[in-house]
Design an enzyme around this catalytic site. Structure first.
Site, PDB file in Angstrom:
ATOM      1  N   THR A 169       0.653  -1.083   0.462  1.00 12.88           N
ATOM      2  CA  THR A 169      -0.267   0.242   0.159  1.00 12.88           C
ATOM      3  C   THR A 169       0.785   1.729   0.239  1.00 12.88           C
ATOM      4  O   THR A 169       1.655   1.585   0.385  1.00 12.88           O
ATOM      5  CB  THR A 169      -1.216   0.099   1.473  1.00 12.88           C
ATOM      6  OG1 THR A 169      -1.578  -1.335   0.874  1.00 12.88           O
ATOM      7  CG2 THR A 169      -1.347   1.207   1.085  1.00 12.88           C
ATOM      8  N   GLY A 199     -11.120  -1.974   3.270  1.00 15.95           N
ATOM      9  CA  GLY A 199      -9.648  -1.095   4.436  1.00 15.95           C
ATOM     10  C   GLY A 199     -10.016   0.146   4.472  1.00 15.95           C
ATOM     11  O   GLY A 199     -11.136   1.083   4.689  1.00 15.95           O
ATOM     12  N   ASP A 200      -9.203   0.248   5.411  1.00 14.05           N
ATOM     13  CA  ASP A 200      -8.355   1.433   6.631  1.00 14.05           C
ATOM     14  C   ASP A 200      -8.444   2.699   5.449  1.00 14.05           C
ATOM     15  O   ASP A 200      -8.742   3.806   6.207  1.00 14.05           O
ATOM     16  CB  ASP A 200      -7.891   0.784   7.781  1.00 14.05           C
ATOM     17  CG  ASP A 200      -6.426   0.871   6.693  1.00 14.05           C
ATOM     18  OD1 ASP A 200      -6.626   0.686   6.283  1.00 14.05           O
ATOM     19  OD2 ASP A 200      -5.170   2.071   7.107  1.00 14.05           O
ATOM     20  N   GLY A 220      -1.218  -2.077   6.846  1.00 13.60           N
ATOM     21  CA  GLY A 220      -0.565  -3.046   7.543  1.00 13.60           C
ATOM     22  C   GLY A 220      -2.336  -4.064   7.188  1.00 13.60           C
ATOM     23  O   GLY A 220      -3.537  -3.065   6.763  1.00 13.60           O
ATOM     24  N   GLY A 222      -5.957  -3.704   6.997  1.00 13.84           N
ATOM     25  CA  GLY A 222      -7.216  -2.191   7.370  1.00 13.84           C
ATOM     26  C   GLY A 222      -7.756  -2.994   8.711  1.00 13.84           C
ATOM     27  O   GLY A 222      -8.134  -2.160   9.045  1.00 13.84           O
TER      28      GLY A 222
HETATM   29  N1  ASP Z   1      -4.096  -1.436   4.777  1.00 11.49           N
HETATM   30  C1  ASP Z   1      -4.409  -1.992   4.341  1.00 11.49           C
HETATM   31  C2  ASP Z   1      -5.908  -2.826   3.656  1.00 11.49           C
HETATM   32  O1  ASP Z   1      -5.626  -2.903   4.105  1.00 11.49           O
HETATM   33  C3  ASP Z   1      -2.947  -3.035   3.144  1.00 11.49           C
HETATM   34  C4  ASP Z   1      -2.053  -2.275   3.317  1.00 11.49           C
HETATM   35  O2  ASP Z   1      -1.879  -1.034   3.371  1.00 11.49           O
HETATM   36  O3  ASP Z   1      -1.096  -2.989   3.353  1.00 11.49           O
HETATM   37  O4  ASP Z   1      -6.657  -2.504   2.681  1.00 11.49           O
END
Ligand code: ASP
Length: 298
Positions: A169, A199-200, A220, A222
């Site tokens: 990401t 996700g977040d 990370g 989400g």
């Molecule tokens: N935060 C992102 C999500 O969960 C994924 C990532 O940061 O690797 O969509």
């Protein structure tokens, strides 16, 4: 004092070549963003450019290079925030947009709404002159390979969300010569996610946050970041303590309650902070004291 900090995902980055590729991509984005800031551009323009660059690089999980869902489709999330004015735009689950972060900016500037999902987001994009692409164009051979490995591991019941690879990401936070802050994050989400999962990243106060005092971009799993309300929590804590302690406290609590993650943060004094509870966090920064990236600290 202008400055920019970018990230290219949290998790475990395996192999020297991949580490270098992540560092190079982060450096390029930080440098371009910094040049813009130096020439007088706003923080929001700088983070948008940095994220757009990383969306176009195959080593990152955003735009071209996005990971795929369990049905092998692309569903991307992104958000862009101007901390100075509070204006923001976000997209969720878009498949046919080459650079989701640019669409976030159009939403931020042109719409009375803030968040658009799926087909509605694509309809808005089309109305505003975006070409709708075939999502297959965003999928790299490496992502297909990772997907097939994931399927095998799932069959053997050995998918370990904690020890997961870094997906890549991307995000950026910056301060401009007027002291304005901005944050941007863009992602293909998590590999093998269920169709429709959000996700977040496009949730203000979770994976992306900025106001007049702080700008945050998280990465990370989400689900953990949303449960930890990471962006807004860091904003609150930073009012009570120094920047690094605020970041560390929020990450420790989130890690303990939900799971590991990484963040990049900048405040109105131009201080930068990066922290992770995952094994790795790919990042680069550039300000008047120079450029640095995560490989420098190894
Ligand atoms: N935060 C992102 C999500 O969960 C994924 C990532 O940061 O690797 O969509």
């Amino acid at each position: 004092m202008v400055g920019i900090l970018v990230h290219g995902g949290a998790g475990t980055i395996t192999g020297e070549a991949r580490r270098q590729l992540s560092a190079d991509g982060c450096d390029t984005a930080a440098r371009e963003g910094y040049e813009l800031l130096k020439s007088g551009a706003s923080a929001v323009e700088a983070v948008k450019k940095a994220v757009e660059i990383m969306e176009n690089l195959p080593q990152f999980n955003a735009g071209y290079g996005s990971v795929i869902t369990e049905d092998q489709t692309v569903e991307m999330d992104a958000m862009l925030v101007d901390g100075a004015t509070g204006s923001l735009g976000g997209v969720m689950g878009v498949s046919r947009i080459k650079n989701p972060i640019l669409l976030c900016d159009t939403i931020r500037k042109e719409s009375k709404h803030i968040l658009f999902a799926g087909q509605g987001a694509e309809k808005f994009a089309e109305k505003h002159g975006y070409e709708l692409i075939n999502p297959e164009e965003l999928i790299t051979d490496r992502v297909r390979e990772r997907y097939h490995n994931w399927i095998k591991r799932r069959e053997n019941d050995s998918v370990d969300p904690e020890g997961r690879d870094k997906y890549g990401t991307v995000g950026a936070v910056a301060i401009d010569n007027q002291g304005r802050l901005a944050a941007a994050t863009s992602t293909g989400g998590t590999l093998g996610k269920v169709v429709g999962r959000i996700g977040d990243t496009p949730l203000f106060g979770a994976g992306t946050y900025a106001d007049q005092e702080i700008a945050v971009s998280a990465t990370g799993v989400g689900e953990y970041i949303i449960q930890g309300m990471v962006g807004i929590e860091i904003g609150y804590r930073a009012k009570q303590t120094d920047l690094y302690s605020a970041v560390k406290e929020v990450l420790d609590v989130t890690n303990e309650r939900f799971g590991p993650l990484g963040v990049i943060v900048i405040n109105a004094a131009g201080e930068l902070a990066f922290h992770k509870t995952t094994k790795d966090l790919a990042y680069s920064f550039m300000n008047e004291s120079g450029i640095g990236n995560f490989l420098d600290n190894e």
